[in-house]
Design an enzyme around this catalytic site. Structure first.
Site, PDB file in Angstrom:
ATOM      1  CG  ASN A 227      50.037  40.611  37.604  1.00 37.90           C
ATOM      2  OD1 ASN A 227      49.150  41.172  38.395  1.00 37.90           O
ATOM      3  ND2 ASN A 227      50.850  41.578  37.302  1.00 37.90           N
TER       4      ASN A 227
ATOM      5  CD  GLU B  67      55.439  40.421  38.988  1.00 39.82           C
ATOM      6  OE1 GLU B  67      56.185  41.203  39.185  1.00 39.82           O
ATOM      7  OE2 GLU B  67      55.115  41.262  37.991  1.00 39.82           O
TER       8      GLU B  67
ATOM      9  CB  CYS C  89      48.882  35.490  33.111  1.00 40.75           C
ATOM     10  SG  CYS C  89      50.169  35.829  33.025  1.00 40.75           S
TER      11      CYS C  89
ATOM     12  CD  GLU D  78      45.223  37.230  31.458  1.00 40.20           C
ATOM     13  OE1 GLU D  78      45.768  37.132  32.639  1.00 40.20           O
ATOM     14  OE2 GLU D  78      45.337  38.103  30.753  1.00 40.20           O
TER      15      GLU D  78
ATOM     16  CB  CYS E 189      50.080  36.479  27.998  1.00 40.51           C
ATOM     17  SG  CYS E 189      49.849  34.964  28.990  1.00 40.51           S
TER      18      CYS E 189
ATOM     19  CB  CYS F  38      46.632  33.390  29.934  1.00 42.86           C
ATOM     20  SG  CYS F  38      47.192  34.697  30.660  1.00 42.86           S
TER      21      CYS F  38
HETATM   22  N1  THU Z   1      50.231  39.306  33.290  1.00 36.73           N
HETATM   23  C1  THU Z   1      49.095  38.808  32.825  1.00 36.73           C
HETATM   24  O1  THU Z   1      48.618  38.938  34.863  1.00 36.73           O
HETATM   25  N2  THU Z   1      48.339  39.105  32.149  1.00 36.73           N
HETATM   26  C2  THU Z   1      48.815  38.600  30.897  1.00 36.73           C
HETATM   27  O2  THU Z   1      47.971  38.029  29.848  1.00 36.73           O
HETATM   28  C3  THU Z   1      49.841  39.572  30.824  1.00 36.73           C
HETATM   29  C4  THU Z   1      50.781  39.168  31.557  1.00 36.73           C
HETATM   30  C5  THU Z   1      50.976  39.612  34.153  1.00 36.73           C
HETATM   31  C6  THU Z   1      52.240  38.905  34.198  1.00 36.73           C
HETATM   32  C7  THU Z   1      53.260  39.730  34.444  1.00 36.73           C
HETATM   33  O3  THU Z   1      52.992  39.606  36.227  1.00 36.73           O
HETATM   34  C8  THU Z   1      53.206  40.546  34.403  1.00 36.73           C
HETATM   35  O4  THU Z   1      51.447  40.963  33.829  1.00 36.73           O
HETATM   36  C9  THU Z   1      54.076  42.006  33.586  1.00 36.73           C
HETATM   37  O5  THU Z   1      54.512  40.369  32.279  1.00 36.73           O
END
Ligand code: THU
Length: 135
Positions: free
Chosen positions: A48, A50, A59, A61, A93, A96
């Site tokens: 991920n 940000e 994310c 994935e 999520c 994704c």
């Molecule tokens: N996140 C992911 O990388 N993958 C997911 O499927 C769920 C959420 C990350 C996004 C963000 O940087 C952190 O988790 C908190 O939401």
């Protein structure tokens, strides 16, 4: 036709965890890593990433999938996702799930595992996203 080798879940899990260590998550502090196995055996890892403008976060994935597609792969065999704890491993999520469904078959095995300890739990993509949207 040559039979594909069995999926090396231990290697995929290790790649997902290694990717999580590269997460850029200064805001949530929640690290996620993904390892996507392409049909030709190449593993694409993603974390991920940000942003100060939170909604621009990518994310793990989708990072892995976009890396793979932009490197010319469109067929995939499996994905492992590492994040969260043994009690609450990170689940993909909704966004994704939909993006994976664009390129992956409904029976794609999706393994989720915690960052440390625990064992991967494997479910099919269709279990995560039944009735996915398509055009
Ligand atoms: N996140 C992911 O990388 N993958 C997911 O499927 C769920 C959420 C990350 C996004 C963000 O940087 C952190 O988790 C908190 O939401």
């Amino acid at each position: 036709m040559k039979k594909k080798p069995a999926i090396d879940w231990a290697a995929l899990a290790a790649a997902a965890r290694a990717a999580a260590a590269r997460a850029y998550a200064p805001y949530s502090k929640y690290r996620v890593g993904a390892a996507l196995l392409a049909d030709d055996g190449t593993v694409f890892a993603g974390c991920n990433v940000e942003n100060a403008s939170y909604g621009l976060t990518n994310c793990a994935e989708r990072t892995a999938l976009f890396k793979a597609v932009s490197e010319g792969r469109r067929s995939f065999r499996a994905i492992a996702i590492a994040g969260g704890t043994a009690k609450a491993p990170a689940l993909p999520c909704g966004a994704c799930r939909q993006v994976l469904a664009e390129f992956c078959p409904p029976d794609l095995p999706v393994a989720v595992l915690p960052l440390r300890g625990g064992a991967p739990v494997v479910r099919a993509l269709r279990d995560y996203l039944p009735h996915s949207f398509s055009l």
